[in-house]
Design a protein around this motif. Structure first.
Motif, PDB file in Angstrom:
ATOM      1  N   TRP A 461       0.826  -1.220   0.000  1.00 55.97           N
ATOM      2  CA  TRP A 461       0.000   0.000   0.000  1.00 55.97           C
ATOM      3  C   TRP A 461       0.852   1.259   0.000  1.00 55.97           C
ATOM      4  O   TRP A 461       0.605   2.202  -0.732  1.00 55.97           O
ATOM      5  CB  TRP A 461      -0.922  -0.040   1.218  1.00 55.97           C
ATOM      6  N   ARG A 462       1.906   1.219   0.859  1.00 53.91           N
ATOM      7  CA  ARG A 462       2.782   2.403   0.927  1.00 53.91           C
ATOM      8  C   ARG A 462       3.507   2.614  -0.399  1.00 53.91           C
ATOM      9  O   ARG A 462       3.608   3.740  -0.902  1.00 53.91           O
ATOM     10  CB  ARG A 462       3.792   2.236   2.066  1.00 53.91           C
ATOM     11  N   THR A 463       4.033   1.521  -1.002  1.00 52.46           N
ATOM     12  CA  THR A 463       4.742   1.650  -2.277  1.00 52.46           C
ATOM     13  C   THR A 463       3.801   2.151  -3.365  1.00 52.46           C
ATOM     14  O   THR A 463       4.137   3.037  -4.164  1.00 52.46           O
ATOM     15  CB  THR A 463       5.347   0.303  -2.665  1.00 52.46           C
ATOM     16  N   ALA A 464       2.612   1.538  -3.407  1.00 61.79           N
ATOM     17  CA  ALA A 464       1.654   1.952  -4.431  1.00 61.79           C
ATOM     18  C   ALA A 464       1.262   3.414  -4.244  1.00 61.79           C
ATOM     19  O   ALA A 464       1.109   4.168  -5.211  1.00 61.79           O
ATOM     20  CB  ALA A 464       0.423   1.053  -4.379  1.00 61.79           C
ATOM     21  N   ARG A 524       1.678   5.793 -15.077  1.00 63.29           N
ATOM     22  CA  ARG A 524       0.960   5.360 -13.877  1.00 63.29           C
ATOM     23  C   ARG A 524       0.656   3.861 -13.928  1.00 63.29           C
ATOM     24  O   ARG A 524       0.810   3.141 -12.942  1.00 63.29           O
ATOM     25  CB  ARG A 524      -0.342   6.161 -13.735  1.00 63.29           C
ATOM     26  N   ASP A 525       0.210   3.366 -15.093  1.00 61.92           N
ATOM     27  CA  ASP A 525      -0.082   1.926 -15.214  1.00 61.92           C
ATOM     28  C   ASP A 525       1.172   1.094 -15.022  1.00 61.92           C
ATOM     29  O   ASP A 525       1.157   0.026 -14.381  1.00 61.92           O
ATOM     30  CB  ASP A 525      -0.713   1.639 -16.581  1.00 61.92           C
ATOM     31  N   GLU A 526       2.298   1.550 -15.623  1.00 63.69           N
ATOM     32  CA  GLU A 526       3.544   0.800 -15.492  1.00 63.69           C
ATOM     33  C   GLU A 526       4.014   0.769 -14.037  1.00 63.69           C
ATOM     34  O   GLU A 526       4.486  -0.254 -13.520  1.00 63.69           O
ATOM     35  CB  GLU A 526       4.625   1.421 -16.400  1.00 63.69           C
ATOM     36  N   ALA A 527       3.857   1.904 -13.348  1.00 62.68           N
ATOM     37  CA  ALA A 527       4.253   1.950 -11.934  1.00 62.68           C
ATOM     38  C   ALA A 527       3.376   1.023 -11.092  1.00 62.68           C
ATOM     39  O   ALA A 527       3.862   0.310 -10.209  1.00 62.68           O
ATOM     40  CB  ALA A 527       4.152   3.398 -11.426  1.00 62.68           C
ATOM     41  N   ALA A 528       2.096   1.049 -11.370  1.00 62.95           N
ATOM     42  CA  ALA A 528       1.200   0.145 -10.613  1.00 62.95           C
ATOM     43  C   ALA A 528       1.544  -1.309 -10.870  1.00 62.95           C
ATOM     44  O   ALA A 528       1.525  -2.139  -9.957  1.00 62.95           O
ATOM     45  CB  ALA A 528      -0.254   0.434 -10.996  1.00 62.95           C
ATOM     46  N   ARG A 529       1.860  -1.628 -12.162  1.00 61.20           N
ATOM     47  CA  ARG A 529       2.211  -3.030 -12.465  1.00 61.20           C
ATOM     48  C   ARG A 529       3.488  -3.453 -11.755  1.00 61.20           C
ATOM     49  O   ARG A 529       3.583  -4.536 -11.183  1.00 61.20           O
ATOM     50  CB  ARG A 529       2.356  -3.194 -13.965  1.00 61.20           C
TER      51      ARG A 529
END
Length: 1491
Positions: A461-464, A524-529
């Motif tokens: 959660w913190r990383t995301a 944003r999508d790449e970071a979430a993945r």
């Protein structure tokens, strides 16, 4: 619905014959022929799993027919989808169906039957078991629910046995475990809640009839072959009826006074004891005790079908030590019954009961043994029992005595008990440590998984969140920069005057803004993945590390457990070895003691024999000397007398005759006087010395303290065959004491084949040749003063005493005998003790027995036994108690139930009260009336015929037996219907006795069911075969009285069949089945012999085409044959056996089931209606074998090549035909097959079998079938191979443009498998599919063509054999480049669409109700773009960071799991979803119900 009769105002409650049914009558008296509703079959209680179909059934009767409705306690049955009611017209059953049962439908259901005259109500309970859950959940959630699933495992197989609930309701909590094990339930904790609820419901039902119930003891099997269980209950109404059921069937029980009753109930105050006698396997089942319609107690009698593999052994221990009894069973039994002196024992401070893990070895340890603990100990399981004696000896050290052997045995016993205790304690500690280690490992694993999950969730959660903020800031910066540039360009465009340039600038600005947003969204999508991948990898790594750590700890614990078990096994082996050595030492010591005792006994016997022989020789010598002395003295006297007479005659003439005679007379007289005095004195002194008894003291004390003569060993029962000798012996305490022998009270002496011998203290009675007359009771009576009863007193005592029930009686006996005297009174061989109406008076001269309040059970033989140290005497009297007779016995036997009379019989009373039953008192009641009509007294015959009846009415009778003491209790009969129109049943078909041309004689049996009336005659009908018309033979007004008849109205040569019907007062009944067809003709003569009997072919087990010709027909000598019987006889036997039970019509027959190559005689006998003719046999015997056949293989589909994988079974079967049986030979490559190859030869086939094939079994196998006629050969190749290994590295080389040469190293299996080949496949970068280039390639090189430039190629090489294909060997990527021209394309301008939406709940939260301790799972679905942030609240407090709640959000599905719900978790739960476009909320309530 039918309504009750109006205006009555009556509600009479009646009890139905069906337990649990209550009837309410609306009228005072029922009209004739009308009845209130009643249940003949009521619905039963059900225990069923959720989702199943529940069915209640009821059978109702009543006139008029009642209307049936169903209901339940909690609500109405108005939903027709949930509750389906219907009526089965065929079986007259009312049915209530509840499909897809749920837990809310568990309730008490009622069935009501109502007609105008009353209603009937009964109830049944529906219990619903929760179905096991199998919802697919994510991995973490499933881990946290593992414990709950274990609880539900016993329910997975469906519905439970309802008897288990019944037994648990009446059992103690400590017995729950072993009761559940008997029904296959390993975990019963999930049942406790339901069980408590059922107990509360049952206690509510019990409170209607009992004030309290307690001390309920489960059923136990006793040593006498009986089973007992008891309970204490206080009834509110003492007249309430108590019922006993077994598996739902009511049992008839007695009160314990009748030995013929199998089931009995005895009441002692508030204690009710139920017993079952003569146990058998059929007695196993569920026993229930009901008071009225309420169940009080249930217990299950289980009789496992096991045997004792090892029985209990006798045990001897020293006082203060522990004793061990051990037995082994043939099958597992969780618990058996242990008894000490016929009293059951339980595990406690005194007794330690243990059971092995396999439930087959059971042990009982008696701690700190004392003298009162000795006796018989029993182990009971099912109908089997084993017994062992416990002997407790005093401690030899206590008195300062004891030898080394006993001391050693005591020490060994103590050591054995100590080692056993240590081993048991070690086993318990090991088991406890093992269980603790398992629990620790499980707890650590759960805790590690929970920590990993929490940490991973927090980190993720913190990383995301950080990544999301970073991406949002970057996107916002880029968006601001793009907007700034766009604004600048727009400002620049405004300054320009050309409108086209303004549009171009705006277009470019918009394009750059869209590109910036697209890049921001992509980042944003790449970071979430990346965040999700890192979180999953971290979670997986931590979980794997924790699992490895838990596995390592579990392995260490298993290794430690293995080491402890090995150590325990070594200790057990050492203990057993020590026990064997101790047992060997004990046996040797015992053998030495027995040998020493035997030698001492032999020496004593030899010394006694020598003394007896010496005394016998001395007595014989003295007797001989006395006889010789007596003979000499008599001879001397005769000689002196003769001499005196001669002297007197010679000196008669002498002068001094007188003086000389006087002198001589004086001299002779003196000599005679002197001799006689010496003899008498000598004899007197001898007798006195011989009879004198030496004394050590004075006379009076010696007489007083002499204990007298007593028996050291008494008589024992002796059995002898007729013509053999028999010997009875006993031993007294004195060698000088004599005695007398008696047979059946008569004195015996040595004569007529009986010899009485006294050998010192031994007294023997020898019967040289036993006869039947010698059997009887023998007694030896020693010298002394045995007890005696006066003859007159004995005669008076022996007379029977007659009293009436309730009176008192006394018996008095006077006797004499030497004290001390022991007196015992017996009643039917059972000793009487004072108390409970028994009083005994004793004195030195008489004894008196007082019996008060005598009853019938007290009657029987009264015996007194008087005994002292010399003998015993018995006297017997008889007590007769007169009372009223018992009630007559049922069931009734209905002799007649016709239109005019009812006649029935009953059985006399079981006990006539001691007086003859003189009369029976009868009363009658018509069904539907409340009054009884007195019929009166009838003589003592147990039958009655009632002629004062109305047609169609039902009557009930009450019967009492009467004797001189009064009337018995009542026997009430069942309702007997006066005959309506009841025709008799169907008789048996008539049989043909004989047939002639003018007469056919018939006979038949009466019908088995006369329908209540007597048979007055029969009607006989006839018809010709093939006709449908029946004509009556006898006149219609003259029925046939007998059961035989001669039919004379027939036509010669015609074929007839007959039938018969019975007739009673109501008329003729249905006719019987027709008889067999018979011709009206005179009997025929038997046929002659068959002709041309011959055998054409045969086999090993049959005689084929055995044929013959019909015998010749000669009028009046031998008639035509109608059938044939064939008989065979082995040449080794003398008796013929018939092959066909029914005669065959054909002139041929096939005999089967013969022994191969055996020889038989065969004959055929012709038969017809006149009997059997003479048999015709073959001239020679025949042999059961077929004609010679050359061997030939018959299976055309046999394979000549098979492939088998190494390690698998190889089987080759061949079929052939040959006669005689051939020799079969199997060869492999021309040599005999190996030893591990199994050859099986049958009559028509042969099989080669290799259980585990090897590569060396590959070869060509040849089977040869050969006999005296010829031979045949079949060849098959068997190839044994294995999965091939892949080829070596693959190399690529281009020698020609557009081609690639693929080379590879050969597979290691190529040298040993000549069928190994290769397959090459390729794939290019365009098609992306593998295509086979070449197959069945037997070299290691291949050139692939059509290689196009600009494409990348991959190659794979496989090794293949006859059964499988190897893993591929992959080549490096082969590729060529291709120059491409620049391609440009103008893309159209796309219009930007806005997909943003505010948050919205797609699926809201639902209300939740959960019991404490269970899981609660909440979920909802929320949508929106961008994705909203979701927060959970309880009572407006955020739960997202609370570790007690497991919260997830997957693709908009938000869920929360509470592992163990408690009262603190109650309240309002809310989910808030917010985004830049808005905020929405959804809430629900959680309610925790109390247990």
């Amino acid at each position: 619905m039918q309504k009750p009769a109006e205006g009555t105002g009556v509600a009479i409650r009646k009890r139905s014959k069906m337990p649990g049914v209550m009837i309410t009558q609306y009228v005072k008296e029922l009209p004739p022929g009308k009845t209130t509703p009643d249940f003949t079959g009521k619905p039963i209680a059900l225990t069923i799993q959720e989702g199943k179909l529940a069915i209640f059934k009821a059978v109702v009767n009543g006139d008029p027919a009642p209307e049936v409705t169903w209901g339940r306690n909690k609500e109405q049955l108005s939903d027709s989808d949930k509750y389906i009611t219907r009526f089965d017209e065929k079986n007259h059953i009312y049915i209530l169906e509840i499909p897809n049962v749920s837990s809310e439908q568990a309730d008490t259901y009622k069935c009501l039957a109502i007609n105008p005259f009353g209603k009937a109500v009964c109830t049944a309970t529906l219990n619903v078991i929760e179905a096991p859950k199998n919802d697919p959940e994510e991995f973490r959630k499933m881990l946290k629910k593992t414990v709950v699933k274990k609880k539900q495992k016993p329910c997975k197989e469906g519905e439970m046995d309802p008897r288990l609930w019944e037994v648990l309701l009446s059992a103690n909590k400590i017995d729950y475990e072993h009761i559940c094990l008997q029904y296959g339930v390993t975990d019963f904790r999930w049942m406790l809640k339901k069980l408590n609820q059922m107990k509360m419901e049952r206690e509510a039902e019990q409170s209607k009839y009992v004030e309290k119930i307690h001390s309920m003891n489960q059923i136990e099997v006793k040593t006498g072959g009986t089973a007992e269980f008891e309970l204490d209950m206080k009834l509110k109404d003492p007249s309430s009826k108590i019922y006993l059921f077994k598996d739902g069937e009511m049992l008839d029980y007695g009160d314990g006074t009748d030995d013929s009753k199998k089931h009995n109930m005895q009441r002692f105050g508030e204690t009710y004891l139920f017993s079952i006698k003569d146990l058998g396997p059929e007695d196993a089942g569920l026993f229930q005790v009901d008071v009225e319609d309420a169940n009080m107690f249930s217990t299950a009698l289980n009789l496992p079908d096991v045997e004792f593999d090892s029985l209990l052994k006798d045990t001897t221990v020293v006082q203060g030590q522990d004793a061990m009894f051990k037995c082994a069973l043939s099958g597992p039994v969780p618990k058996i019954t242990w008894c000490a002196n016929d009293a059951s024992v339980e595990h406690g401070d005194k007794y330690d009961i243990t059971v092995s893990e396999n439930k087959q070895v059971h042990k009982l340890s008696v701690k700190n043994c004392k003298p009162e603990d000795k006796g018989v100990y029993s182990a009971i399981v099912g109908l089997q029992s084993s017994h062992g004696n416990l002997v407790v000896s005093e401690d030899p050290n206590a008195g300062g005595k004891g030898d080394d052997v006993d001391e050693q045995a005591r020490r060994l016993a103590e050591e054995q008990v100590r080692l056993q205790r240590e081993n048991d304690e070690a086993e318990r500690r090991a088991q406890a440590e093992k269980e603790a280690a398992r629990r620790r490992a499980q707890a650590e694993q759960d805790e590690a998984e929970r920590r990993a999950q929490v940490e991973s969730d927090d980190a993720a959660w913190r990383t995301a969140q950080a990544e999301k903020d970073k991406v949002a800031r970057r996107a916002q910066a880029e968006q601001d920069e793009a907007e700034r540039r766009a604004q600048a360009e727009r400002d620049e465009a405004v300054r320009r005057t050309d409108q086209a340039e303004k549009d171009e600038v705006a277009r470019r600005a918009q394009a750059e803004q869209d590109e910036a947003e697209r890049r921001a969204q992509s980042e944003r999508d790449e970071a979430a993945r990346r965040t999700k991948d890192e979180r999953d990898e971290e979670t997986r790594r931590r979980a794997q590390a924790e699992r490895d750590e838990a596995a390592r700890r579990a392995q260490e614990e298993r290794d430690e457990e293995t080491r402890r078990r090995a150590q325990a096994e070594r200790d057990e082996a050492a203990r057993r070895a020590q026990e064997e050595r101790d047992e060997e030492t004990r046996r040797r010591a015992q053998a030495e003691r027995d040998e020493a005792a035997r030698r001492a006994k032999d020496e004593r016997d030899e010394e006694t024999r020598r003394r007896a022989q010496a005394e016998s020789d001395e007595a014989a010598r003295r007797a001989q000397e006395e006889r010789d002395e007596e003979t000499r003295r008599r001879a001397q006297a005769k000689s002196d007398k003769a001499a005196r007479r001669a002297q007197e005659e010679q000196e008669e003439a002498a002068r001094k005759a007188a003086m000389a005679e006087e002198n001589l007379a004086d001299r002779i007289g003196k000599e005679d006087k002197g001799n006689g005095s010496d003899v008498n004195v000598s004899d007197g002194e001898s007798d006195k010395k011989r009879k004198r008894r030496p004394r050590a003291g004075e006379l009076v004390p010696d007489i007083i303290t002499d204990p007298g003569v007593h028996f050291l060993s008494g008589l024992s029962n002796t059995t002898a065959n007729v013509g053999e000798s028999a010997e009875l012996s006993c031993k007294l305490s004195s060698e000088n004491s004599a005695g007398m022998w008696y047979k059946d009270g008569k004195k015996l002496e040595s004569k007529d084949g009986i010899t009485v011998v006294k050998d010192g203290a031994h007294h023997k009675l020898i019967i040289r040749i036993c006869q039947d007359k010698d059997s009887g009771t023998y007694k030896f009576e020693a010298e002394g003063h045995p007890p005696r009863i006066d003859t007159k007193a004995l005669d008076k005592f022996s007379e029977p005493v007659i009293v009436k029930a309730g009176e008192n009686v006394s018996f008095k006996v006077q006797f004499s005998g030497k004290d001390p005297i022991k007196i015992q009174w017996f009643q039917e061989d059972e000793e009487l003790q004072e108390g409970h109406g028994v009083k005994i008076e004793k004195s030195s001269t008489h004894s008196r027995l007082h019996l008060s309040n005598c009853q019938r059970r007290d009657m029987g033989a009264i015996k007194i036994k008087i005994r002292n140290e010399f003998d015993s005497v018995e006297a017997t009297s008889k007590l007769i108690v007169l009372d009223k007779p018992m009630a007559p016995q049922g069931p009734l036997e209905i002799i007649e139930s016709s239109l005019t009379a009812i006649e029935f019989k009953w059985k006399p009373p079981k006990d006539d009260g001691g007086c003859q039953v003189t009369e029976y008192n009868l009363e009658r009641q018509q069904l539907g009336r409340n009054t009884w009509t007195k019929i009166g007294d009838i003589p003592g015959q147990s039958s009655y015929r009632d002629t004062d009846i109305d047609r169609g009415r039902k009557y009930c009778y009450r019967i009492r037996a009467k004797n001189s003491e009064g009337l018995s209790n009542v026997l009430t009969t069942e309702d007997i219907a006066a005959g309506s129109l009841a025709l008799p049943g169907i008789p048996a078909p008539p049989k043909i006795i004989s047939a002639y041309k003018d007469c056919i004689n018939l006979t038949w049996l009466p019908p088995s069911n006369t329908r209540g009336g007597s048979i007055i005659g029969y009607n006989v009908e006839k018809r010709k075969k093939g006709s449908n018309f029946w004509s009556q033979v006898n006149p219609k007004v003259e029925p046939i009285r007998d059961k035989t008849f001669s039919v004379k109205d027939i036509i010669e040569g015609a074929e007839y069949e007959f039938r018969v019907s019975a007739m009673n007062t109501c008329g003729p009944g249905e006719p019987s089945v027709p008889s067999e067809c018979v011709f009206a003709r005179d009997p025929k003569t038997p046929p002659g012999k068959v002709k041309d009997l011959k055998l054409t072919a045969s086999s090993y087990t049959t005689l084929l085409s055995l044929s013959w010709t019909k015998p010749t027909e000669v009028k009046s000598v031998q008639d035509e044959a109608k059938g044939y019987f064939l008989e065979i006889r082995s040449t080794e036997q003398l008796e013929w056996s018939r092959c066909n039970t029914n005669a065959v019509i054909q002139t041929s027959f096939t005999v089967v089931g013969l022994k191969s190559m055996a020889t038989y005689w065969v004959r055929v006998t012709a038969t017809n209606e006149g009997g059997e003719g003479l048999p015709q046999a073959l001239d020679n015997y025949i042999t059961a074998m077929p004609p010679p056949v050359k061997p030939k293989f018959t299976d055309s589909k046999m394979k000549n090549y098979i492939v088998v994988k190494a390690g698998y079974i190889a089987r080759v079967s061949v079929s052939f035909k040959a006669s005689p049986f051939p020799d079969i030979t199997w060869l492999k490559d021309g040599f005999p097959v190996a030893k591990h190859v199994t050859i099986t030869n049958l009559e028509k086939s042969s099989q080669l079998f290799i259980h585990t094939s090897e590569l060396s079994d590959t070869g060509i196998y040849m089977v040869t079938v050969k006999n005296v006629v010829g031979q045949d050969t079949f060849t098959i190749e068997i190839r044994v191979t294995d999965d091939p290994r892949p080829p070596g590295p693959v190399e690529l080389e281009q020698n020609v443009q557009g081609t690639v040469t693929v080379t590879w190293a050969p597979s290691p299996d190529e040298t040993r498998d000549d069928h190994l080949h290769y397959m090459v496949m390729k794939r290019d970068s365009i098609k992306q599919t593998w295509r086979t280039v070449v197959d069945r390639l037997f070299n290691n090189k291949f050139t692939v063509v059509n290689i196009l430039p600009g494409r990348e190629y991959n190659f794979r090489v496989f090794a293949k054999n006859d059964i499988s294909i190897s893993e591929p060997s992959v080549s490096p990527v082969w590729g060529t480049t291709k120059k491409r021209e620049k391609f440009t394309c103008d893309l159209p301008v796309s219009k930007t669409l806005d997909f943003q939406t505010p948050p919205k709940f797609i699926v809201p939260l639902k209300l939740h109700v959960a019991p404490p301790g269970c899981e609660c799972y909440m979920s909802c679905a929320v949508g929106g773009n961008p994705n909203p942030h979701v927060t959970w609240y309880r009572n407006n407090v955020s739960l997202n960071t609370n570790p007690n709640y497991y919260i997830t959000n997957v693709c908009g599905v938000c869920s929360m799991l509470i592992l163990r719900v408690g009262p603190k978790d109650m309240g309002e739960y809310k989910v808030v979803a917010d985004s830049p476009l808005g905020r929405v909320e959804c809430s629900t309530q959680l309610t925790v119900i109390a247990e």
